[in-house]
Design an enzyme around this catalytic site. Structure first.
Site, PDB file in Angstrom:
ATOM      1  N   THR A  63       0.578  -1.022   0.059  1.00 34.11           N
ATOM      2  CA  THR A  63      -0.031  -0.102   0.012  1.00 34.11           C
ATOM      3  C   THR A  63       0.781   1.308  -0.120  1.00 34.11           C
ATOM      4  O   THR A  63       2.080   1.144   0.647  1.00 34.11           O
ATOM      5  CB  THR A  63      -0.958  -0.026   1.350  1.00 34.11           C
ATOM      6  OG1 THR A  63      -1.813  -1.094   1.170  1.00 34.11           O
ATOM      7  CG2 THR A  63      -1.701   1.387   1.401  1.00 34.11           C
TER       8      THR A  63
ATOM      9  N   GLY B 106       3.029   4.141   7.449  1.00 29.70           N
ATOM     10  CA  GLY B 106       2.610   5.760   7.278  1.00 29.70           C
ATOM     11  C   GLY B 106       1.156   5.639   6.492  1.00 29.70           C
ATOM     12  O   GLY B 106       0.423   6.787   6.828  1.00 29.70           O
ATOM     13  N   GLY B 107       0.971   4.799   6.034  1.00 31.21           N
ATOM     14  CA  GLY B 107      -0.443   4.732   4.998  1.00 31.21           C
ATOM     15  C   GLY B 107      -1.392   3.875   6.236  1.00 31.21           C
ATOM     16  O   GLY B 107      -2.461   3.756   5.632  1.00 31.21           O
TER      17      GLY B 107
ATOM     18  N   ASP C 188       8.478   3.395   5.194  1.00 27.34           N
ATOM     19  CA  ASP C 188       8.872   4.933   5.456  1.00 27.34           C
ATOM     20  C   ASP C 188      10.394   4.886   5.951  1.00 27.34           C
ATOM     21  O   ASP C 188      10.901   6.104   5.650  1.00 27.34           O
ATOM     22  CB  ASP C 188       7.912   4.909   6.774  1.00 27.34           C
ATOM     23  CG  ASP C 188       6.353   4.984   6.484  1.00 27.34           C
ATOM     24  OD1 ASP C 188       5.845   5.430   5.381  1.00 27.34           O
ATOM     25  OD2 ASP C 188       5.861   3.958   7.034  1.00 27.34           O
TER      26      ASP C 188
ATOM     27  N   GLU D 156      -0.321  -5.356   6.014  1.00 23.20           N
ATOM     28  CA  GLU D 156       0.924  -5.553   5.436  1.00 23.20           C
ATOM     29  C   GLU D 156       1.743  -6.482   6.121  1.00 23.20           C
ATOM     30  O   GLU D 156       2.510  -7.530   5.333  1.00 23.20           O
ATOM     31  CB  GLU D 156       1.563  -4.060   5.241  1.00 23.20           C
ATOM     32  CG  GLU D 156       1.031  -3.022   4.273  1.00 23.20           C
ATOM     33  CD  GLU D 156       1.491  -1.928   4.592  1.00 23.20           C
ATOM     34  OE1 GLU D 156       1.399  -0.998   3.595  1.00 23.20           O
ATOM     35  OE2 GLU D 156       2.033  -1.410   5.546  1.00 23.20           O
TER      36      GLU D 156
HETATM   37  C1  5RP Z   1       1.712   2.164   4.300  1.00 26.09           C
HETATM   38  C2  5RP Z   1       2.965   1.496   4.221  1.00 26.09           C
HETATM   39  C3  5RP Z   1       3.865   2.172   3.025  1.00 26.09           C
HETATM   40  O1  5RP Z   1       4.195   1.231   2.545  1.00 26.09           O
HETATM   41  C4  5RP Z   1       4.756   3.281   3.614  1.00 26.09           C
HETATM   42  O2  5RP Z   1       4.160   4.227   4.221  1.00 26.09           O
HETATM   43  C5  5RP Z   1       5.365   3.723   2.289  1.00 26.09           C
HETATM   44  O3  5RP Z   1       4.476   4.586   1.723  1.00 26.09           O
HETATM   45  P1  5RP Z   1       5.036   5.375   0.397  1.00 26.09           P
HETATM   46  O4  5RP Z   1       5.196   4.512  -0.556  1.00 26.09           O
HETATM   47  O5  5RP Z   1       3.551   6.463   0.065  1.00 26.09           O
HETATM   48  O6  5RP Z   1       6.127   6.496   0.599  1.00 26.09           O
HETATM   49  O7  5RP Z   1       3.591   1.327   5.259  1.00 26.09           O
HETATM   50  O8  5RP Z   1       0.946   1.478   5.446  1.00 26.09           O
END
Ligand code: 5RP
Length: 213
Positions: free
Chosen positions: A31, A98-99, A86, A105
């Protein structure tokens, strides 16, 4: 790095990872904005794949691109999972979430024979720093927050599994110790520290170069 340069790196590492996917695979899809570049790169290859998504938004995007996405309730193992991060430490400890998708995941990536991390160069750190995303059980939330006084709730919707999303701001001296402390709390569903033992390959884009480790 400008946002445009960062997007170019996200695209480059995602496209490199898409080349690792083989016909017939059971594939876990991560994600985030890096994965947003991965999905079309995989779809373009026209392979016969069965995919599991780590979030409703990834499922929607993958289906819109013509990929086959199935529920993850009757599949014991995946051939590969690909996802962003992240932060990536030198020893391949990761911070993810972060998402806010870190629970699904981690479940998907733990089930994969091979977990490939895709990262632009801004994600590479010399040591992991807080915050660490967490997902908490709604039941007993105040009691959990009283025990974990370093956790602040994030102003985002609940997870697809009904969990409350927050972040731990405690210093990370040793990720193993922080991970164990969070895992040991009964109110914590999952946290965003992913150990090196889960990670098979990290693909990092740095300008026009691709590094794999
Ligand atoms: C979502 C995640 C993402 O993989 C992580 O936040 C990186 O996101 P991006 O590719 O937008 O930088 O762990 O839960």
């Amino acid at each position: 790095m400008t946002p445009k340069e960062q997007d170019a790196e996200k695209k480059a590492c995602a496209e490199a990872a898409a080349l690792l996917v083989e016909d017939g695979m059971l594939l876990g899809l991560g994600t985030g904005s890096t994965v947003a570049f991965l999905l079309p790169a995989i779809a373009r290859r026209g392979l016969r794949l069965t995919c599991v998504a780590t979030s409703p938004r990834t499922a929607e995007a993958a289906i819109a691109l013509g990929l086959t996405v199935v529920e993850f309730d009757t599949i014991a193992r995946l051939d590969m999972a690909i996802d962003g991060a992240d932060q990536v430490a030198p020893d391949n400890w990761l911070i993810k979430g972060g998402g806010a998708a870190h629970t699904r995941e981690k479940i998907v990536e733990a089930a994969a024979d091979r977990f490939v991390v895709i990262a632009d160069s801004s994600k590479v750190v010399t040591r992991l720093v807080a915050p660490v995303p967490v997902e908490l059980v709604a039941f007993g939330l105040e009691a959990t927050l009283a025990r974990l006084s370093d956790v602040r709730l994030r102003d985002v919707p609940i997870s697809p599994d009904g969990g409350i999303i927050g972040d731990s701001f405690a210093d990370i001296e040793d990720p193993y110790v922080t991970a164990a402390r969070l895992s040991d709390d009964p109110g914590v569903v999952s946290h965003g520290l992913f150990p090196p033992s889960m990670v098979s390959t990290v693909i990092i884009a740095r300008g026009k170069d691709i590094e794999t480790r």
